[in-house]
Design an enzyme around this catalytic site. Structure first.
Site, PDB file in Angstrom:
ATOM      1  N   LYS A 119      14.656  54.671  84.954  1.00 26.29           N
ATOM      2  CA  LYS A 119      15.620  55.398  84.108  1.00 26.29           C
ATOM      3  C   LYS A 119      15.026  56.644  83.477  1.00 26.29           C
ATOM      4  CE  LYS A 119      18.876  51.727  83.123  1.00 26.29           C
ATOM      5  NZ  LYS A 119      19.523  50.877  82.132  1.00 26.29           N
ATOM      6  N   LYS A 203      20.466  50.156  94.855  1.00 23.06           N
ATOM      7  CA  LYS A 203      21.332  49.220  94.136  1.00 23.06           C
ATOM      8  C   LYS A 203      22.679  49.868  93.810  1.00 23.06           C
ATOM      9  CE  LYS A 203      20.461  48.497  89.840  1.00 23.06           C
ATOM     10  NZ  LYS A 203      19.875  48.235  88.533  1.00 23.06           N
ATOM     11  N   LYS A 206      26.200  52.011  88.088  1.00 17.41           N
ATOM     12  CA  LYS A 206      27.179  52.802  87.339  1.00 17.41           C
ATOM     13  C   LYS A 206      26.805  54.266  87.323  1.00 17.41           C
ATOM     14  CE  LYS A 206      27.671  49.078  83.978  1.00 17.41           C
ATOM     15  NZ  LYS A 206      27.040  48.585  82.767  1.00 17.41           N
TER      16      LYS A 206
END
Ligand code: TYM
Length: 340
Positions: A119, A203, A206
């Site tokens: 992230k 993956k 969102k």
């Protein structure tokens, strides 16, 4: 070790963007089943949402998404009469315990967290401190209720291991043997790691720029069918055995999605579709996904038309959760040496 603690389930999702098929198959679907097996608590982790989103412009998005995620829980089958639903920020003890855990967790442990690395990307120094200590707050979410079981997707395994390490170190350091349980990650079924429809090595997420990479729980029948029809595949026909799925990530993903939605073993899906072309299988998958997901979207829309009712559900859930959290926090304060 958990044998000494009564069984209790806790899990949560972040209110960032709309929930997708991965959230549903990896976690939410298991929550619905588990609420008939053990007492459960489910929250919307709005404080975690601030680790990447912040500022006035985003405040309304977080509020709307918190209600929408709650609506998704209920629409998928979580019964708010049986299971308290609440927003993390409504129970202040999550943050209070997180501070204590910040003093228990070691920097070396946090440095190993792969999700932070993903992230923060190339800009670690510009990431919020909250993003770095995100898994510490997650440990507090779980342990403030002494939860023993945490149903999540595969990507949360490392955070659950950290939660166990924090619980163990707290118990040891403060000579409070068995005070916190060592919670188990419940990662079950073929949908624990749903991959992007555009790239079987990534993956479903969102935050992926392409909306075609994921099926949102709010997508209508046309969008679902179109995304599945356009999903990346390879040129071979569908394999006939699980062994032959190796090295074919896109085929593996679509078969796993089918199995999870149909609640059938992967082997049974391969027995039915093995040897066939993708086009026919995609039609069957689209039909199945539309049948399973569009009623959830319709129920979410109905619930979102009355946000006052959603807020009432969250408030009632938070009151129940607070009762447990306050008692645990009072013990923690005594154990660590606070006078009050
Ligand atoms: P979040 O909001 O990213 O994801 C919510 C849940 O969905 C699962 N999930 C997936 N499962 C399968 N395939 C995928 N592609 C996929 N993407 C997401 C996640 O594993 C998760 O179960 N850190 C948590 C939120 C959290 C939490 C907690 C969870 C905060 N505190 C306490 C459990 C207990 C997260 O990132 O969720």
């Amino acid at each position: 070790m958990t044998a000494t603690h009564p069984q209790l389930v806790l899990s949560g999702m972040q209110p960032t963007n709309t929930l997708h098929l991965g959230n549903y198959l990896g976690a939410l679907k298991n929550w619905v089943r588990m609420q008939t097996e053990m007492p459960c608590l489910f929250c919307v982790v709005d404080m975690h949402a601030l680790t990447q989103e912040s500022g006035y412009a985003k405040a309304d998005d977080v509020r709307r998404a918190t209600r929408e995620v709650t609506a998704a829980y209920i629409a998928a089958g979580v019964d708010p009469k049986r299971t308290p639903l609440f927003a993390q920020s409504m129970v202040a003890e999550h943050a209070e315990l997180a501070w204590i855990f910040n003093c228990v967790a070691r920097l070396g442990w946090l440095d190993r967290m792969t999700q932070f690395k993903e992230k923060s990307g190339k800009h670690k120094e510009r990431s919020s401190a909250g993003l770095y200590t995100y898994p510490v707050l997650q440990a507090a979410d779980i342990l403030i209720y002494k939860a023993t079981h945490v149903p999540v997707g595969e990507d949360q395994r490392q955070h659950l291991e950290l939660t166990r390490d924090i619980a163990q170190k707290f118990n040891n350091d403060f000579a409070a043997p068995d005070f916190f349980p060592l919670p188990e990650a419940v990662i079950t079924g073929p949908g624990t790691r749903v991959m992007s429809l555009r790239d079987g090595s990534k993956k479903m997420s969102k935050s992926d720029e392409s909306d075609y990479s994921r099926i949102n729980l709010t997508d209508d029948a046309d969008a679902i069918a179109q995304k599945i029809r356009k999903a990346k595949t390879d040129p071979l026909p569908l394999p006939q055995s699980e062994k032959e799925l190796e090295g074919r990530p896109e085929a593996d993903n679509l078969i796993a999605i089918y199995a999870a939605l149909a609640e059938e073993p992967v082997a049974a899906v391969l027995a039915q579709y093995g040897g066939q072309q993708f086009s026919g299988f995609k039609n069957a998958l689209a039909e199945l996904a539309v049948a399973k997901l569009t009623p959830i979207a319709a129920e979410m829309r109905r619930l979102m038309a009355d946000t006052a009712e959603i807020d009432r559900i969250l408030k009632a859930g938070a009151e129940k959760a607070s009762t447990i959290a306050a008692a645990v926090m009072a013990d923690v304060k005594r154990i660590v040496g606070f006078v009050g």
